[in-house]
Scaffold this motif. Structure first.
Motif, mmCIF file in Angstrom:
data_model
loop_
_atom_site.group_PDB
_atom_site.id
_atom_site.type_symbol
_atom_site.label_atom_id
_atom_site.label_comp_id
_atom_site.label_asym_id
_atom_site.label_seq_id
_atom_site.Cartn_x
_atom_site.Cartn_y
_atom_site.Cartn_z
ATOM 1 N N HIS A 90 0.824 -1.217 0.000
ATOM 2 C CA HIS A 90 0.000 0.000 0.000
ATOM 3 C C HIS A 90 0.859 1.267 0.000
ATOM 4 N N ALA A 91 2.030 1.212 0.633
ATOM 5 C CA ALA A 91 2.935 2.357 0.584
ATOM 6 C C ALA A 91 3.386 2.609 -0.850
ATOM 7 N N ALA A 92 3.656 1.527 -1.587
ATOM 8 C CA ALA A 92 4.029 1.668 -3.001
ATOM 9 C C ALA A 92 2.895 2.303 -3.795
ATOM 10 N N ALA A 93 1.662 1.847 -3.533
ATOM 11 C CA ALA A 93 0.507 2.405 -4.250
ATOM 12 C C ALA A 93 0.338 3.885 -3.957
ATOM 13 N N ARG A 94 0.537 4.264 -2.704
ATOM 14 C CA ARG A 94 0.408 5.693 -2.343
ATOM 15 C C ARG A 94 1.417 6.554 -3.091
ATOM 16 N N ASN A 95 2.512 5.946 -3.500
ATOM 17 C CA ASN A 95 3.547 6.693 -4.205
ATOM 18 C C ASN A 95 3.546 6.418 -5.712
ATOM 19 N N GLY A 96 2.360 6.030 -6.226
ATOM 20 C CA GLY A 96 2.176 5.989 -7.670
ATOM 21 C C GLY A 96 2.467 4.685 -8.359
ATOM 22 N N VAL A 97 2.756 3.616 -7.603
ATOM 23 C CA VAL A 97 3.011 2.321 -8.225
ATOM 24 C C VAL A 97 1.684 1.590 -8.411
ATOM 25 N N ALA A 98 1.433 1.077 -9.607
ATOM 26 C CA ALA A 98 0.239 0.263 -9.848
ATOM 27 C C ALA A 98 0.497 -1.137 -9.308
ATOM 28 N N ILE A 99 -0.461 -1.687 -8.578
ATOM 29 C CA ILE A 99 -0.301 -2.996 -7.945
ATOM 30 C C ILE A 99 -1.258 -3.997 -8.580
ATOM 31 N N ILE A 100 -0.721 -5.148 -8.971
ATOM 32 C CA ILE A 100 -1.520 -6.289 -9.421
ATOM 33 C C ILE A 100 -1.381 -7.368 -8.361
ATOM 34 N N LEU A 101 -2.491 -7.790 -7.763
ATOM 35 C CA LEU A 101 -2.455 -8.778 -6.690
ATOM 36 C C LEU A 101 -3.232 -10.028 -7.098
ATOM 37 N N LEU A 102 -2.560 -11.181 -7.069
ATOM 38 C CA LEU A 102 -3.210 -12.469 -7.237
ATOM 39 C C LEU A 102 -3.080 -13.221 -5.920
ATOM 40 N N SER A 103 -4.147 -13.863 -5.479
ATOM 41 C CA SER A 103 -4.108 -14.559 -4.198
ATOM 42 C C SER A 103 -5.040 -15.756 -4.211
ATOM 43 N N THR A 104 -4.627 -16.835 -3.520
ATOM 44 C CA THR A 104 -5.490 -17.997 -3.354
ATOM 45 C C THR A 104 -6.507 -17.781 -2.243
ATOM 46 N N GLU A 105 -6.402 -16.637 -1.549
ATOM 47 C CA GLU A 105 -7.304 -16.345 -0.434
ATOM 48 C C GLU A 105 -8.215 -15.172 -0.818
ATOM 49 N N PRO A 106 -9.500 -15.430 -1.102
ATOM 50 C CA PRO A 106 -10.425 -14.357 -1.495
ATOM 51 C C PRO A 106 -10.525 -13.237 -0.468
ATOM 52 N N ASP A 107 -10.362 -13.563 0.811
ATOM 53 C CA ASP A 107 -10.421 -12.531 1.858
ATOM 54 C C ASP A 107 -9.351 -11.468 1.640
ATOM 55 N N GLN A 108 -8.165 -11.893 1.195
ATOM 56 C CA GLN A 108 -7.084 -10.934 0.956
ATOM 57 C C GLN A 108 -7.433 -9.997 -0.192
#
Length: 508
Positions: free
Chosen positions: A454-472
């Protein structure tokens, strides 16, 4: 048969991984071994399975008392079977051949009977509802497919008779549904004489399965007792220790991470008016005509079943496979159709892979070398600055041990994950892809990884997240693309970003 270890100690490079640890595993019971990353869990399981030899202490099994198992073969002969987090498969062999290595080769007239070997492997896989072709080359398997094969091999051994089954983060790369199914298989084939040692970070897996819990912290046993007598909150408190438990519930501090990202981004990459990432009619082996945009600072999740084409997203973005048609754009620049990892990294795409040991880092290099490897040309004749950067990243991400000379392959899974994240963090990418980043990671390290994201996102980095846990995905993403049969079947936003909706669109 009772299996126990008494007063076990183990030291690596002057650092005590285990300090006077004693654990008793009773036949017919499942015993959970818990602890934060780097607490000594995997070290203890590797000592019990013969991978490591302790510096001191005793192992008792079947009425025999030993100072150590001399090798995995020795432990195996004594009735110990183990499923490690990193599956012990040989990449150049077929799945059927790998399975035969742990059993026997079907032979006829002194030669390998290949049709019977593959038919037998197919029957064993089918018995556990694993749909993988036994003729497939092991090197082509995904992390969760490798784990499934390893579990089938171990479960076969349970049925042929062993004294102790060790599940060392064996379900870490499986989805919750897959993990539940296989743990049920373990219970189904377990017998009254079998002791099971379960090493896991998924506390939900303990419920209804585990009789006893032992918790390690900094190499020492800090709790051991009945599971019924301790809550999950108390388990986490024991894992974290007094200082962390006192601030439990408060967010991880990201001041250092924010400052680093801000400095790195301003120095390396100017702001762009284009989407950070864009797919235009992208197709690959499974994916078909994918259109999407991800803006700078956006956290976007991807969900879907194993055959949905989901795993082709990080493979495309990491340069592991190529598009068959369509274009991928980063900050408005079209990637070449055959963009290998050197091209994708230079373009600003960094991927933290699901299989961190095989694809994320170099096991034989030091932690410091792994942290600076993608930018090695920057540090030619600048050894002091290189060391300063490695030390800053290690401190910022709380990597244990905090020693840049430590060999990457000896680190716990969670600390390996922190090193890989730090490696990409140092490049200040336009897009950071996290493929199941918390598999095999303890709750506190998990909080830190997401805080850094989230710190990266706040500083303009686009985040792609894949997870086996839907809650995440539901907890951390602003938008979620759900894939089915190679296509985007849903784009969830706002109030639709829930576990229920993700599961509904994935499985319906």
């Amino acid at each position: 048969m009772t299996v126990s270890v008494a007063r076990i100690t183990k030291t690596f490079a002057g650092l005590k991984a285990l300090d006077d640890v004693s654990v008793t595993l009773l036949p017919g019971q499942t015993h959970a071994l818990l602890g934060a990353n780097g607490s000594g869990k995997s070290t203890l399981s590797k000592i019990i399975s013969g991978v490591y030899q302790p510096d001191g202490g005793l192992i008792r099994i079947g009425g025999k008392e030993l100072s150590a198992f001399s090798s995995p073969n020795h432990a195996n002969a004594m009735g110990v079977a183990v499923v490690h987090q990193e599956a012990p498969l040989i990449d150049t062999l077929s799945v059927g051949e790998c399975m035969a290595l742990f059993g026997s080769y079907a032979c006829r007239h002194g030669r390998i009977d290949w049709p019977n070997l593959y038919a037998g492997a197919a029957a064993r896989l089918s018995r556990y509802k694993v749909e993988i072709d036994p003729k497939r080359i092991a090197g082509s398997l995904t992390a969760n497919e490798r784990a499934l094969i390893s579990l089938v091999i171990a479960l076969d051994r349970v049925e042929t008779g062993i004294e102790l089954l060790i599940l060392d983060e064996a379900t870490a790369s499986l989805t919750e549904k897959q993990a539940e199914a296989f743990l049920q298989h373990v219970q189904d084939v377990a017998h009254d004489d079998l002791a099971i040692l379960m090493v896991t970070h998924r506390l939900a897996e303990l419920e209804g399965r585990v009789e006893t819990v032992s918790i390690l912290r900094d190499g020492r046993l800090v709790h051991s007792g009945p599971k019924a007598a301790i809550s999950n909150n108390e388990i986490v408190a024991h894992m974290a220790g007094p200082s962390k438990a006192a601030t439990k519930g408060s967010p991880v501090s990201t001041a250092d991470i924010d400052a680093y990202w801000a400095q790195a981004r301003s120095a390396r990459r100017a702001a762009s008016t284009y989407p950070a990432l864009e797919f235009r009619k992208v197709s690959a082996s499974i994916l078909r005509d994918i259109d999407l945009r991800v803006s700078a600072g956006e956290v976007v999740g991807f969900a879907g079943l194993a055959d949905s084409g989901l795993q082709e997203i990080p493979q495309l973005l990491g340069g592991e496979i190529f598009c068959s048609s369509g274009d991928i754009l980063v900050d408005g620049e079209v990637l070449p159709r055959k963009a290998d990892p050197s091209i994708t990294i230079k373009a600003g795409l960094c991927v933290l892979p699901a299989d961190r040991l095989r694809s994320g880092g170099v096991a034989t290099l030091s932690m410091g070398d792994n942290l600076t490897l993608p930018s090695s040309e920057r540090w030619w004749h600048r050894g002091r600055q290189k060391s300063e950067l490695a030390a800053r990243l290690i401190r910022m991400l709380d990597v244990r041990p905090p020693d840049a000379s430590a060999i990457f392959g000896t680190l716990s899974g969670g600390n390996q994950q922190k090193v890989i994240l730090g490696k990409w963090l140092s490049l200040a990418p336009a897009v950071l892809v996290l493929d199941d980043p918390t598999q095999g990671v303890d709750p506190n390290a998990r909080d830190l990884l997401f805080a850094a994201m989230h710190a990266a996102a706040r500083n303009g980095v686009a985040i792609i997240l894949l997870s086996t846990e839907p809650d995440q995905l539901a907890a951390h993403c602003q938008k979620i693309f759900v894939l089915r049969n190679g296509r985007i079947c849903a784009c969830l936003e706002g109030e639709e970003v829930t576990r229920g909706k993700i599961s509904e669109w994935s499985y319906s």
